[in-house]
Design an enzyme around this catalytic site. Structure first.
Site, PDB file in Angstrom:
ATOM      1  N   THR A  33       0.830  -1.199   0.000  1.00 11.14           N
ATOM      2  CA  THR A  33       0.000   0.000   0.000  1.00 11.14           C
ATOM      3  C   THR A  33       0.866   1.252   0.000  1.00 11.14           C
ATOM      4  O   THR A  33       2.057   1.188  -0.326  1.00 11.14           O
ATOM      5  CB  THR A  33      -0.997  -0.027   1.187  1.00 11.14           C
ATOM      6  OG1 THR A  33      -1.954   1.016   1.045  1.00 11.14           O
ATOM      7  CG2 THR A  33      -0.289   0.139   2.530  1.00 11.14           C
ATOM      8  N   ASN A  34       0.295   2.406   0.321  1.00 13.74           N
ATOM      9  CA  ASN A  34       1.015   3.683   0.407  1.00 13.74           C
ATOM     10  C   ASN A  34       0.376   4.494   1.526  1.00 13.74           C
ATOM     11  O   ASN A  34      -0.677   4.120   2.029  1.00 13.74           O
ATOM     12  CB  ASN A  34       0.951   4.401  -0.951  1.00 13.74           C
ATOM     13  CG  ASN A  34      -0.479   4.738  -1.314  1.00 13.74           C
ATOM     14  OD1 ASN A  34      -1.123   5.554  -0.684  1.00 13.74           O
ATOM     15  ND2 ASN A  34      -0.996   4.070  -2.346  1.00 13.74           N
ATOM     16  N   PRO A  35       1.007   5.620   1.946  1.00 13.38           N
ATOM     17  CA  PRO A  35       0.507   6.314   3.153  1.00 13.38           C
ATOM     18  C   PRO A  35      -0.690   7.245   2.947  1.00 13.38           C
ATOM     19  O   PRO A  35      -0.964   8.072   3.810  1.00 13.38           O
ATOM     20  CB  PRO A  35       1.724   7.133   3.611  1.00 13.38           C
ATOM     21  CG  PRO A  35       2.782   6.940   2.618  1.00 13.38           C
ATOM     22  CD  PRO A  35       2.243   6.232   1.438  1.00 13.38           C
ATOM     23  N   SER A  36      -1.439   7.131   1.856  1.00 13.31           N
ATOM     24  CA  SER A  36      -2.588   8.023   1.645  1.00 13.31           C
ATOM     25  C   SER A  36      -3.568   7.941   2.813  1.00 13.31           C
ATOM     26  O   SER A  36      -3.928   6.853   3.262  1.00 13.31           O
ATOM     27  CB  SER A  36      -3.309   7.635   0.354  1.00 13.31           C
ATOM     28  OG  SER A  36      -4.563   8.279   0.292  1.00 13.31           O
ATOM     29  N   ALA A 100      -5.100   7.165  -4.227  1.00 21.09           N
ATOM     30  CA  ALA A 100      -3.716   6.769  -4.499  1.00 21.09           C
ATOM     31  C   ALA A 100      -3.736   5.263  -4.795  1.00 21.09           C
ATOM     32  O   ALA A 100      -3.521   4.437  -3.906  1.00 21.09           O
ATOM     33  CB  ALA A 100      -2.835   7.093  -3.302  1.00 21.09           C
TER      34      ALA A 100
END
Ligand code: CTP
Ligand code: CA
Length: 227
Positions: A33-36, A100
């Site tokens: 995942t990503n930090p959105s 994102a």
């Protein structure tokens, strides 16, 4: 600046907003995942709803509660987001893609939690669908399609390339190296690039204020499309 009166300039319009990250699992308890945080997308959905729109908010996992007076659709993966967005985009007057979305997902998903071994692990990643490119390619006359661009270099060049390739009305370009911008922040400093080649550089603003500026533009385009 607080606006006391919100213009009802999207009354009766259907607005689809995506938000948050996606989760791409490789076993039942692990994922890419990503930090959105989802804050920008939620702010856009709330502001569109205030302006009288019927809003569908399609979001990946976030800690934010469902906003009142609109429909929130929660999901995890890019593949799931792609099918929900395809379904809702057909009837939408406006589509704003602020999610994102993970560009890759693990090719395989283990049915049980993977056990560590003494050897290193390689996970093969395969492409997810480009949801916004699909929406742009299927864009109907009068439909307004807006994207975001998250960049760490060559902001204007990269964002204008995305604007063109994905057939967008405008793109909101985010320089992730700038303090007070992008992931997890309460503020955002963005540049807005339109299909006419114009660039508007906004100061660092709250995500709510950025949402108002974006929806001012959208309302202008919707008005033009109806004339
Ligand atoms: N996007 C999408 N589906 C994907 C990837 C991105 O709909 N699988 C959308 C994002 O929501 C955003 C826009 O496309 O509105 C641009 O996303 P971004 O990650 O900045 O660009 P990419 O086209 O994915 O290119 P790259 O990550 O290589 O810069
Ligand atoms: Ca990407």
């Amino acid at each position: 600046a607080v606006r006391v009166l919100t213009p009802k300039d999207l009354q009766g319009k259907r607005v689809l907003v995506t938000a948050g990250p996606t989760w791409e699992p490789f076993d039942p308890v692990r994922f890419i995942t990503n930090p959105s945080s989802g804050k920008m997308g939620f702010a856009l959905a709330v502001e569109a709803s205030r302006r009288g729109a019927h809003v569908d908010l399609v979001t990946g996992p976030t800690h934010l509660p469902d906003p009142p007076f609109l429909s929130t659709h929660r999901l995890k993966t890019a593949g799931e987001m792609d099918s929900v967005v395809r379904h809702l985009a057909a009837d939408a007057d406006v589509i704003v893609m602020s999610a994102a979305v993970s560009d890759y997902r693990p090719e395989e998903q283990a049915p049980q939690k993977m056990k560590k071994t003494d050897r290193d692990l390689t996970i093969r990643l395969v492409r997810t669908p480009d949801i916004l490119a699909g929406v742009g390619a299927a864009k109907k006359p009068g439909q307004v399609v807006v994207g975001f661009a998250a960049e760490t270099e060559n902001l204007i060049e990269n964002a204008s390339e995305k604007l063109r390739k994905k057939n967008l009305d405008f793109i909101v370009a985010n320089d992730l190296t700038q303090p007070g911008s992008g992931f997890r922040c309460d503020t955002n400093q963005v540049k807005i690039l339109d299909s006419g080649g114009n660039v508007e550089a906004l100061p660092c603003l709250s995500k709510e204020e950025v949402a108002r500026r974006i929806l001012d533009r959208i309302a202008g385009l919707v008005k033009k499309a109806n004339h």
